[in-house]
Design a protein around this motif. Structure first.
Motif: not given
Ligand code: SF4
Ligand code: SF4
Length: 297
Positions: A175-186
């Motif tokens: 939720k906090t990562c400002p560059t979108g380096a961490i994503t979450f899903g299936g």
């Protein structure tokens, strides 16, 4: 299908089959190392969400602080200065923490029933109320992740924000990562997205870019996109992690052997009882005891 589920699929030190669990999607957190700027927002968000209070550390001349994971630092930014080729310096930054293995060495090694569980969505969680503080999970983990607390002698590690995921939220670090380096899903969706990132990196000259999802632990629910996937050691990651043969022995051969020994002892006692009858005190011993009691009176 929903990602949120805390249905328990496997429990440590438990031989009874788990009751039927709902079918859920495997979740995954994808960390794209090429997009990380090392700002540590994820490290802070983890401590904030989980109400963890770190100790005041020392400056060692670089940005890595604290030096290692501990019972209140469940995710840590590690900084590596490497030379993948002669005269080419690269600064690699990796968010370290539990990999949420599909076949978790911690769970296999843990002797306390229910102290470690794996949910049907793939998250591996520690239930501290059942932990006996033996530290076997540390020995069993091929990524050196769990840490024992000196305060309560219990083991701690990243939960993949199972409490947030259970109510449909992404982990706090994502939720906090400002560059979108961490994503979450299936997991399938994350692997697909990783493919596009890898293709992009290869176009940009990182010919060995790839996905880190090691098969030796059945795959993981934390995935990395690496610029140098052929050399995960550059990032402090094991090349072919697997559960230690000692843990496999405990899980595979030693446990059934111990159970067989106990069964044999039981059978031998039964045989002794059937052939010799119950233990009885002879008349002579009874007389001796009576005599001693009379003398003492
Ligand atoms: S990384 Fe270590 S602690 Fe995390 S699930 Fe795998 S074996 Fe367990
Ligand atoms: S220290 Fe680790 S292995 Fe030991 S009981 Fe606690 S969770 Fe299980």
């Amino acid at each position: 299908m929903a990602l949120q589920s805390l249905d328990i699929q496997a429990r440590s030190a438990t031989t009874t089959a788990v009751p039927g669990v709902r079918e859920t999607l495997d979740v995954a957190k994808l960390i794209d190392i090429s997009k990380c700027i090392g700002c540590k927002a994820c490290q802070v968000a983890c401590m904030q969400w989980n109400d963890l209070q770190g100790e005041i550390g020392h400056n060692h001349g670089d940005y890595q602080n604290p030096r290692d994971l501990n019972d209140t630092t469940w995710t840590l930014m590690r900084f590596y200065e490497v030379e993948p080729e002669p005269d080419r310096l690269e600064w690699l930054i990796r968010k370290d923490g539990c990999m949420h293995c599909a076949d978790p060495g911690c769970l296999a090694a843990c002797p306390a029933p229910g102290a470690i569980v794996r949910y049907s969505n793939g998250i591996v969680d520690f239930h501290q109320e059942h932990c006996i503080g033996c530290g076997y999970c540390i020995t069993g983990c091929p990524f050196d992740i769990p840490r024992l607390s000196k305060k309560d002698e219990k083991a701690y590690k990243c939960t993949l924000c199972s409490d947030r995921v259970a109510v449909g939220l992404a982990p706090a670090c994502v939720k906090t990562c400002p560059t979108g380096a961490i994503t979450f899903g299936g997991k399938a969706e994350m692997i697909h997205y990783a493919g596009t990132r890898v293709a992009d990196l290869r176009e940009r000259g990182f010919t060995e870019a790839g996905l880190y999802d090691p098969p030796g632990v059945g795959g993981t629910h934390v995935l990395y996109v690496l610029q140098h996937a052929d050399r995960p050691e550059l990032y402090g990651l094991p090349k072919d992690p697997a559960i230690s043969p000692l843990v496999e022995l405990w899980k595979g051969a030693a446990k059934p052997l111990a159970i067989a020994t106990m069964a044999l002892v039981g059978l031998a006692s039964l045989f002794h009882y059937v052939t010799k009858g119950p233990n009885a005190v002879s008349r002579e011993i009874e007389k001796e005891i009576e005599h001693e009691e009379e003398e003492q009176a």
